[in-house]
Design an enzyme around this catalytic site. Structure first.
Site, PDB file in Angstrom:
ATOM      1  CG  LEU A  63      -0.360   0.075   2.626  1.00 27.97           C
ATOM      2  CD1 LEU A  63       0.081   1.459   3.023  1.00 27.97           C
ATOM      3  CD2 LEU A  63      -1.411  -0.420   3.602  1.00 27.97           C
ATOM      4  NE  ARG A  64      -0.163   3.576  -4.579  1.00 29.58           N
ATOM      5  CZ  ARG A  64      -0.861   3.916  -5.655  1.00 29.58           C
ATOM      6  NH1 ARG A  64      -0.282   4.580  -6.626  1.00 29.58           N
ATOM      7  NH2 ARG A  64      -2.142   3.584  -5.766  1.00 29.58           N
ATOM      8  CG  LEU A 109       9.416   7.582 -15.747  1.00 28.96           C
ATOM      9  CD1 LEU A 109       9.147   7.366 -17.241  1.00 28.96           C
ATOM     10  CD2 LEU A 109      10.913   7.387 -15.462  1.00 28.96           C
ATOM     11  CB  CYS A 123       8.545   2.289   2.152  1.00 30.14           C
ATOM     12  SG  CYS A 123       7.219   1.774   3.244  1.00 30.14           S
TER      13      CYS A 123
HETATM   14  N1  NAD Z   1       3.984   2.903   5.817  1.00 31.79           N
HETATM   15  C1  NAD Z   1       3.929   2.356   4.613  1.00 31.79           C
HETATM   16  O1  NAD Z   1       3.565   2.993   3.628  1.00 31.79           O
HETATM   17  C2  NAD Z   1       4.308   0.904   4.429  1.00 31.79           C
HETATM   18  C3  NAD Z   1       3.942   0.257   3.232  1.00 31.79           C
HETATM   19  C4  NAD Z   1       4.293  -1.089   3.083  1.00 31.79           C
HETATM   20  C5  NAD Z   1       4.989  -1.751   4.074  1.00 31.79           C
HETATM   21  N2  NAD Z   1       5.355  -1.083   5.218  1.00 31.79           N
HETATM   22  C6  NAD Z   1       6.069  -1.833   6.251  1.00 31.79           C
HETATM   23  O2  NAD Z   1       5.154  -2.155   7.299  1.00 31.79           O
HETATM   24  C7  NAD Z   1       5.810  -2.133   8.570  1.00 31.79           C
HETATM   25  C8  NAD Z   1       5.092  -1.180   9.503  1.00 31.79           C
HETATM   26  O3  NAD Z   1       5.184   0.125   8.959  1.00 31.79           O
HETATM   27  P1  NAD Z   1       4.286   1.325   9.498  1.00 31.79           P
HETATM   28  O4  NAD Z   1       4.522   2.470   8.583  1.00 31.79           O
HETATM   29  O5  NAD Z   1       2.913   0.838   9.721  1.00 31.79           O
HETATM   30  O6  NAD Z   1       5.003   1.584  10.915  1.00 31.79           O
HETATM   31  P2  NAD Z   1       4.416   2.424  12.159  1.00 31.79           P
HETATM   32  O7  NAD Z   1       5.617   2.895  12.893  1.00 31.79           O
HETATM   33  O8  NAD Z   1       3.392   3.393  11.692  1.00 31.79           O
HETATM   34  O9  NAD Z   1       3.657   1.318  13.037  1.00 31.79           O
HETATM   35  C9  NAD Z   1       4.293   0.308  13.760  1.00 31.79           C
HETATM   36  C10 NAD Z   1       3.502   0.099  15.035  1.00 31.79           C
HETATM   37  O10 NAD Z   1       3.982  -1.063  15.708  1.00 31.79           O
HETATM   38  C11 NAD Z   1       3.862  -0.829  17.107  1.00 31.79           C
HETATM   39  N3  NAD Z   1       4.670  -1.799  17.852  1.00 31.79           N
HETATM   40  C12 NAD Z   1       6.010  -1.870  17.999  1.00 31.79           C
HETATM   41  N4  NAD Z   1       6.346  -2.915  18.764  1.00 31.79           N
HETATM   42  C13 NAD Z   1       5.194  -3.553  19.098  1.00 31.79           C
HETATM   43  C14 NAD Z   1       4.894  -4.703  19.877  1.00 31.79           C
HETATM   44  N5  NAD Z   1       5.868  -5.429  20.441  1.00 31.79           N
HETATM   45  N6  NAD Z   1       3.608  -5.048  20.016  1.00 31.79           N
HETATM   46  C15 NAD Z   1       2.626  -4.332  19.460  1.00 31.79           C
HETATM   47  N7  NAD Z   1       2.862  -3.217  18.713  1.00 31.79           N
HETATM   48  C16 NAD Z   1       4.121  -2.842  18.533  1.00 31.79           C
HETATM   49  C17 NAD Z   1       4.293   0.615  17.262  1.00 31.79           C
HETATM   50  O11 NAD Z   1       3.876   1.161  18.486  1.00 31.79           O
HETATM   51  C18 NAD Z   1       3.629   1.246  16.039  1.00 31.79           C
HETATM   52  O12 NAD Z   1       2.339   1.752  16.351  1.00 31.79           O
HETATM   53  C19 NAD Z   1       7.253  -1.764   8.269  1.00 31.79           C
HETATM   54  O13 NAD Z   1       8.020  -2.929   8.152  1.00 31.79           O
HETATM   55  C20 NAD Z   1       7.172  -1.058   6.936  1.00 31.79           C
HETATM   56  O14 NAD Z   1       8.356  -1.148   6.196  1.00 31.79           O
HETATM   57  C21 NAD Z   1       5.016   0.218   5.426  1.00 31.79           C
END
Ligand code: NAD
Length: 440
Positions: free
Chosen positions: A152-153, A252, A262
């Site tokens: 997702l974006r 582009l 990300c």
């Molecule tokens: N943000 C994006 O657009 C996106 C898109 C695709 C993939 N991702 C991937 O998804 C993952 C999450 O990204 P995000 O942007 O949602 O991060 P984020 O920081 O917004 O959310 C992560 C959450 O995990 C919680 N957390 C940490 N440790 C925890 C635990 N032990 N138990 C319960 N909760 C816990 C944090 O408090 C936080 O709320 C990453 O690996 C990221 O690379 C992100």
């Protein structure tokens, strides 16, 4: 299916809301008490268009709940999605501490067979690592490990989740893959392609996709620099390239370099993964280097636009988030730009429709404004940094009058050089030789 989503951030919350909308019973868990309290009070802790409606609908219909009680969520779930952060460490590798913590917690609270799914972006081998952690606890229950990366974006996350280009499932056993298809049943019936493979390939697909997109952006940014030197227009070049169906028009758009939560961390993790396997991923290393340089070039562009020195000058910044329609400031290109301008003695004024609160936690010494016009007030240059729609049709007479000098630096190529010159601006953009010549 009874589902727990661990980590209720940008990905976890959208995943939880989306999966509950598919008809599953979902509990979203987070260690952040304030986040969970807010959600239980009907407040969405992030800005993501449409998310409030999707969450409230599924909460009201009784399929979506929020808790800080990890043990309750794990015990209630048949399938557990791990969606915690995997931020970059200082050496560029992905920090897996939260994933490891969650794996231990799952093992401690296992009360039956569990499907354990990584939604977080994790290095190749993480699925196997989770499996070993669970095994080390001798739970007596079966754990099936699945990789299901998220594409997702931010800004269009709901649509991306509800209608993705594909669903990638990396599973070590066919039964686990079938259960994943069941969870995503509505997408299956929409004929969204499912890529079913092993865990390692699935983990790599996510990095390969982001690495490729980051490379495409970096490529056009290098073309933009070349355009400025040879008298070409990068937008025309991009159109000419993008019409080739083998290339395609997306990613582009020349600009201030890629940022966000990300691409920067995933490209550096990808380079790190290769190094750990005794391979130098030369393209990824170059992409990282070039992207850092692109941001520095943007600072030079702004400095040049105000006559070669920003000391004692005021620069107004329109936009702070790494892209429109999000409040996410993680690795936004505006961070090095603000730092660079301040180090050279400039005062920075800034406005962003959603990201100012997050920016305030990073920069106390920025003057935060209420709109584009107050940002321009008394500034020696106005810089368009993030192309929010509300900056597309400004009252430019008002902007010009508010500015001390009529200098406009467009890092997103949103405005037309001729029109801006006609409105009395000294206008600079990215990779459009015409306005570069004019400003020299
Ligand atoms: N943000 C994006 O657009 C996106 C898109 C695709 C993939 N991702 C991937 O998804 C993952 C999450 O990204 P995000 O942007 O949602 O991060 P984020 O920081 O917004 O959310 C992560 C959450 O995990 C919680 N957390 C940490 N440790 C925890 C635990 N032990 N138990 C319960 N909760 C816990 C944090 O408090 C936080 O709320 C990453 O690996 C990221 O690379 C992100």
């Amino acid at each position: 299916m009874d589902i727990a989503v661990i980590g209720t951030g940008y990905v976890g919350l959208v995943t939880g809301a989306g999966l509950s909308d598919f008809g599953n019973d979902v509990i979203c868990v987070d260690v952040d008490v304030r986040k969970i309290d807010a959600l239980n009070n009907g407040v969405i802790p992030i800005y993501e268009p449409g998310l409030d409606k999707l969450v409230s609908k599924n909460v009201e219909e009784g399929r979506l709940r929020f808790t800080t009680d990890l043990s309750e969520a794990i015990r209630a779930a048949r399938a557990i999605f791990i969606a915690v952060g995997t931020p970059p460490k200082a050496d560029g590798s992905a920090d897996l501490r939260y994933v490891e913590e969650v794996a231990h917690s799952i093992a401690e609270h296992m009360n039956g067979p569990k499907l354990i799914i990584t939604k977080s972006t994790v290095p190749i081998g993480t699925g196997r690592m989770i499996e070993k952690i669970i095994e080390s606890h001798n739970t007596g229950h079966r754990a099936s490990i699945v990789s299901n990366p998220e594409f997702l974006r931010e800004g269009s996350a709901i649509e991306d989740f509800m209608k993705p280009d594909r669903v990638v499932i990396g599973a070590s056993d066919p039964e686990a893959a079938e259960m994943m298809k069941e969870i995503y049943a509505p997408l299956h019936s929409l004929e969204i392609p499912f890529v079913v493979t092993n865990v390692e390939s699935s983990e790599l697909i996510k990095y390969a996709a982001n690495g490729f997109l980051a490379t495409k952006i970096t490529f056009i940014n290098e073309i933009a620099t070349l355009c400025e030197r040879v008298g070409a227009n990068v937008q025309d070049v991009a159109i000419g390239m993008g019409l080739d169906t083998r290339i395609g028009p997306k990613f582009l758009q020349a600009g201030p370099g890629f940022g966000g939560s990300c691409f920067p961390k995933d490209t550096s993790a990808m380079a790190d993964i290769a190094r750990r396997h005794e391979y130098e991923f030369q393209i990824m290393e170059a992409v990282l280097r070039v992207n850092d340089n692109v941001k520095l070039r943007m600072i030079d562009k702004i400095v040049d636009a105000v006559g070669g020195d920003v000391k004692g000058k005021t620069i107004g910044l329109l936009g702070l988030a790494f892209k429109p329609e999000t409040d996410d400031m993680r690795d936004s290109p505006t961070i090095p730009i603000i730092k660079g301008l301040q180090e050279r003695g400039a005062t920075v004024r800034a406005y962003d429709p959603q990201a100012a609160e997050n920016a305030k936690t990073m920069f106390e010494n920025v003057v935060y404004c209420d709109d584009a016009y107050s940002t321009a007030e008394g500034a020696d240059a106005l810089v368009l940094a993030t192309e929010w729609n509300e900056f597309r049709a400004l009252n430019f007479d008002r902007i010009r009058k508010a500015l001390r000098e009529p200098v406009l630096v467009d890092l997103r190529n949103v405005y037309e050089p001729h029109r801006m010159a006609g409105l009395g601006f000294r206008y600079t953009s990215v990779g459009r030789a015409e306005d570069v010549r004019k400003s020299n």
